[in-house]
Design a protein around this motif. Sequence first.
Motif, short mmCIF file in Angstrom:
data_model
loop_
_atom_site.label_atom_id
_atom_site.label_comp_id
_atom_site.label_asym_id
_atom_site.label_seq_id
_atom_site.Cartn_x
_atom_site.Cartn_y
_atom_site.Cartn_z
N GLN A 1 -21.24 -16.69 -22.96
CA GLN A 1 -20.04 -16.89 -22.14
C GLN A 1 -20.45 -17.14 -20.71
OE1 GLN A 1 -17.06 -17.05 -23.34
NE2 GLN A 1 -15.85 -17.15 -21.48
N VAL A 2 -20.05 -18.30 -20.18
CA VAL A 2 -20.36 -18.65 -18.80
C VAL A 2 -19.21 -18.20 -17.91
CG1 VAL A 2 -20.82 -20.53 -17.21
CG2 VAL A 2 -21.75 -20.60 -19.53
N ARG A 3 -19.54 -17.59 -16.81
CA ARG A 3 -18.52 -17.14 -15.87
C ARG A 3 -18.87 -17.65 -14.49
NH1 ARG A 3 -17.30 -11.59 -13.36
NH2 ARG A 3 -15.04 -11.63 -13.01
N LEU A 4 -17.87 -18.19 -13.80
CA LEU A 4 -18.02 -18.69 -12.43
C LEU A 4 -17.02 -17.97 -11.55
CD1 LEU A 4 -18.18 -22.51 -13.25
CD2 LEU A 4 -20.11 -20.99 -12.85
N VAL A 5 -17.49 -17.42 -10.44
CA VAL A 5 -16.61 -16.68 -9.54
C VAL A 5 -16.78 -17.23 -8.13
CG1 VAL A 5 -16.00 -14.44 -8.60
CG2 VAL A 5 -16.79 -14.62 -10.97
N GLU A 6 -15.70 -17.84 -7.61
CA GLU A 6 -15.74 -18.41 -6.26
C GLU A 6 -15.31 -17.38 -5.22
OE1 GLU A 6 -13.89 -21.96 -8.72
OE2 GLU A 6 -13.62 -19.79 -8.62
N GLU A 23 -20.73 -17.81 -7.77
CA GLU A 23 -21.79 -17.14 -8.52
C GLU A 23 -21.60 -17.40 -10.00
OE1 GLU A 23 -22.15 -12.99 -7.75
OE2 GLU A 23 -23.89 -12.75 -9.04
N ALA A 24 -22.68 -17.81 -10.65
CA ALA A 24 -22.63 -18.15 -12.07
C ALA A 24 -23.37 -17.10 -12.89
CB ALA A 24 -23.26 -19.51 -12.29
N SER A 25 -22.86 -16.84 -14.06
CA SER A 25 -23.52 -15.93 -14.98
C SER A 25 -23.29 -16.40 -16.41
CB SER A 25 -22.98 -14.50 -14.81
OG SER A 25 -21.59 -14.45 -15.08
N GLY A 26 -24.15 -15.95 -17.30
CA GLY A 26 -23.98 -16.25 -18.71
C GLY A 26 -25.08 -17.09 -19.31
N ARG A 27 -25.64 -18.00 -18.54
CA ARG A 27 -26.75 -18.81 -19.02
C ARG A 27 -27.76 -18.93 -17.88
NH1 ARG A 27 -24.74 -23.91 -22.65
NH2 ARG A 27 -26.98 -24.31 -22.56
N PHE A 29 -29.45 -20.10 -14.84
CA PHE A 29 -28.80 -20.82 -13.74
C PHE A 29 -29.32 -22.24 -13.62
CE2 PHE A 29 -26.26 -21.15 -10.10
CZ PHE A 29 -26.99 -21.71 -9.06
N SER A 30 -30.60 -22.43 -13.86
CA SER A 30 -31.19 -23.76 -13.71
C SER A 30 -30.74 -24.73 -14.81
CB SER A 30 -32.71 -23.67 -13.69
OG SER A 30 -33.17 -23.09 -14.88
N SER A 31 -29.99 -24.27 -15.77
CA SER A 31 -29.54 -25.16 -16.84
C SER A 31 -28.23 -25.86 -16.52
CB SER A 31 -29.39 -24.38 -18.15
OG SER A 31 -28.30 -23.46 -18.07
N TYR A 32 -27.64 -25.55 -15.37
CA TYR A 32 -26.33 -26.12 -15.03
C TYR A 32 -26.43 -27.27 -14.04
CZ TYR A 32 -24.71 -21.37 -16.32
OH TYR A 32 -24.47 -20.18 -16.94
N VAL A 33 -25.68 -28.32 -14.29
CA VAL A 33 -25.25 -29.20 -13.21
C VAL A 33 -24.00 -28.53 -12.63
CG1 VAL A 33 -24.25 -31.44 -12.63
CG2 VAL A 33 -26.14 -31.31 -14.27
N LEU A 34 -23.92 -28.44 -11.32
CA LEU A 34 -22.83 -27.73 -10.67
C LEU A 34 -22.03 -28.66 -9.77
CD1 LEU A 34 -24.93 -24.61 -9.81
CD2 LEU A 34 -22.98 -24.62 -11.36
N TYR A 74 -31.31 -20.28 -6.53
CA TYR A 74 -31.65 -19.86 -7.89
C TYR A 74 -31.83 -18.34 -7.98
CZ TYR A 74 -32.26 -24.80 -8.70
OH TYR A 74 -32.04 -26.14 -8.80
N ALA A 75 -32.30 -17.72 -6.94
CA ALA A 75 -32.49 -16.26 -6.94
C ALA A 75 -31.16 -15.52 -7.02
CB ALA A 75 -33.25 -15.83 -5.69
N LYS A 76 -30.12 -16.12 -6.46
CA LYS A 76 -28.81 -15.49 -6.45
C LYS A 76 -27.85 -16.10 -7.46
CE LYS A 76 -29.10 -14.12 -1.59
NZ LYS A 76 -28.47 -14.20 -0.24
N SER A 77 -28.31 -17.10 -8.20
CA SER A 77 -27.46 -17.79 -9.19
C SER A 77 -26.14 -18.24 -8.56
CB SER A 77 -27.18 -16.88 -10.40
OG SER A 77 -28.37 -16.58 -11.08
N THR A 78 -26.26 -18.80 -7.39
CA THR A 78 -25.08 -19.15 -6.61
C THR A 78 -25.17 -20.57 -6.08
OG1 THR A 78 -24.73 -16.84 -5.96
CG2 THR A 78 -23.70 -18.52 -4.59
N VAL A 79 -24.06 -21.26 -6.13
CA VAL A 79 -23.94 -22.58 -5.51
C VAL A 79 -23.01 -22.45 -4.32
CG1 VAL A 79 -22.05 -23.29 -7.06
CG2 VAL A 79 -23.44 -25.02 -5.90
N TYR A 80 -23.35 -23.18 -3.26
CA TYR A 80 -22.59 -23.10 -2.02
C TYR A 80 -21.99 -24.46 -1.67
CZ TYR A 80 -25.36 -18.84 -1.45
OH TYR A 80 -25.95 -17.62 -1.65
N LEU A 81 -20.90 -24.40 -0.92
CA LEU A 81 -20.35 -25.61 -0.31
C LEU A 81 -20.10 -25.28 1.15
CD1 LEU A 81 -19.45 -28.54 -0.88
CD2 LEU A 81 -17.11 -27.65 -1.03
#
Length: 128
Positions: A1-6, A23-27, A29-34, A74-81
């Motif tokens: 289960q993939v979870r994304l929390v903005e 922040e992404a969880s479940g798989r 992190f490097s496997s996602y295009v975000l 990648y250390a924080k499994s987080t994508v930023y804008l």
Amino acid sequence: QVRLVESGGGLVQAGGSLRLSCEASGRTFSSYVLGWFRQAPGKEREFVAAISKSGLYTSYTNSVKGRFTISRDYAKSTVYLQMNSLKPEDTAIYYCAAEADQDWSTTWITVASRYGYWGQGTQVTVSS
């Protein structure tokens, strides 16, 4: 289960800045295009920016080029804008999206329906 929390949305004056986080969880992190998308009232959801699995490639919609920057930690499994020089027309709910089963390609990264996972959204309001 993939979870994304903005997080990180809010009210800002025109010309100001905000940084959104997802922040992404479940798989792995490097496997996602975000990607980041946004939806204003009465409008369809639109593409804002995307970043490849490796972080080497990014893409932006024309209206935000030079003002917004997408990045991933990648250390924080987080994508930023990072959003600078905000305008009232940037007002929208901003959504984080992830896709793990496709490789980077400009043929699909701007298409919302091609992403398999979505966050709940965070409101960004820019006052004039």
